[in-house]
Motif scaffolding. Structure first.
Motif, PDB file in Angstrom:
ATOM      1  N   UNK A 180      -7.277 -57.211 134.511  1.00 11.23           N
ATOM      2  CA  UNK A 180      -7.095 -55.868 134.334  1.00 11.23           C
ATOM      3  C   UNK A 180      -7.746 -55.163 132.989  1.00 11.23           C
ATOM      4  N   UNK A 181      -8.543 -54.481 133.071  1.00 17.30           N
ATOM      5  CA  UNK A 181      -9.108 -54.076 131.736  1.00 17.30           C
ATOM      6  C   UNK A 181      -8.594 -52.408 131.586  1.00 17.30           C
ATOM      7  N   UNK A 182      -7.825 -52.213 130.861  1.00 13.97           N
ATOM      8  CA  UNK A 182      -7.186 -50.722 130.578  1.00 13.97           C
ATOM      9  C   UNK A 182      -8.235 -50.082 130.140  1.00 13.97           C
ATOM     10  N   UNK A 183      -8.045 -48.547 130.856  1.00 13.31           N
ATOM     11  CA  UNK A 183      -6.985 -48.387 131.557  1.00 13.31           C
ATOM     12  C   UNK A 183      -7.302 -48.040 133.032  1.00 13.31           C
ATOM     13  N   UNK A 184      -8.543 -48.657 133.400  1.00 13.10           N
ATOM     14  CA  UNK A 184      -8.690 -48.133 134.880  1.00 13.10           C
ATOM     15  C   UNK A 184      -9.830 -49.159 135.734  1.00 13.10           C
TER      16      UNK A 184
END
Ligand code: FES
Length: 269
Positions: A180-184
């Motif tokens: 997961x690559x913050x935020x989207x």
């Protein structure tokens, strides 16, 4: 997270100020802009933006806000055009965002003024996607080598964007096959296929999910995307009724980062 964080505009405004105004954000797949004049527009965290490939082949990200009266210039989510003509009074811009012309009744006094151009945002390409930033230099993720782009699927979901992110994260832990690559942005690998799921926070109760497929035709992702929409809309009702999100390492970390953003916003306002 509190119930109102999922159901009211105040939290969304705080997120707009502290998350979406400061982070590098994905906007679309580079493959959606294959020809000069191709564009994708979206409201990302409350910011209207448009990505476009200009006549020289350069991908740019512009603010989708007319310099005449600050209205939205581009009203369609994607397409191909020679110029951008504002829907309201006809101010026209080229594919680099430069002011071209306006009808005489609404023409600016100084048509040479650089203040008439659409605001250009920092942007960069990486891992098959277009990223932009409203503050500082945009940065891309590094997903390593990717198979061929297989298309992008758009799914409109009646939920808060955080519900969608939580749902994408809840069954996973960080691994070589999921990140997961913050935020989207969530990335999932399955053998020769890579799927990137990009969450677009349109308003506090409207979210667009872009599914970018690499290594297979995106049509094969349609059943999964329909399930995500159904589940997220059910979860939105749960949040509105006060039922919290399921815990998990990635969800907990997502909430920690949000809590830090809210605290920062509270300290600044
Ligand atoms: S707001 Fe765009 S031309 Fe008037």
């Amino acid at each position: 997270m509190k119930t109102e964080d999922y159901c009211q505009g105040e939290a969304f405004q705080a997120e707009k100020r502290t998350v979406f105004s400061t982070e590098s954000l994905p906007l679309c797949a580079e493959g959606q802009l294959s020809r000069p004049g191709d564009f994708v527009s979206a409201t990302v965290g409350g910011w209207g933006v448009v990505a476009v490939r200009d006549k020289e082949g350069v991908v740019r990200v512009l603010r989708n806000a007319c310099r005449h009266q600050n209205m939205q210039v581009v009203g369609t989510p994607s397409g191909n055009c020679e110029t951008f003509r504002c829907r309201f009074h006809g101010w026209t811009y080229d594919l680099r965002g430069r002011f071209v012309s306006a009808p005489p009744p609404v023409a600016p006094k100084d048509p040479q003024s650089p203040n008439l151009h659409l605001a250009s945002l920092s942007s960069t390409l990486g891992s098959g996607l277009v990223f932009f930033s409203l503050a500082g230099a945009a940065a891309a993720i590094d997903a390593g080598p990717l198979p061929a782009y297989g298309g992008t699927l758009t799914t409109e979901i009646a939920c808060n964007w955080k519900v969608c992110v939580e749902h994408l994260l809840v069954e996973h832990t960080a691994s070589a096959d999921f990140s997961f690559s913050w935020p989207l942005l969530a990335l999932r690998r399955a053998g020769p296929v890579t799927i990137m799921q990009q969450v677009v926070p349109h308003t506090f109760l409207r979210t667009r999910l872009l599914t970018h497929a690499f290594g297979r035709p995106v049509e094969e992702s349609k059943p999964a995307a329909a399930t995500i929409r159904h589940v997220c809309e059910t979860l939105q009702a749960d949040r509105a009724a006060g039922k919290p999100a399921m815990a998990g390492a990635l969800v907990d970390d997502f909430h920690r980062r949000l809590a830090a953003a809210y605290a920062k916003d509270a300290a600044a306002t």
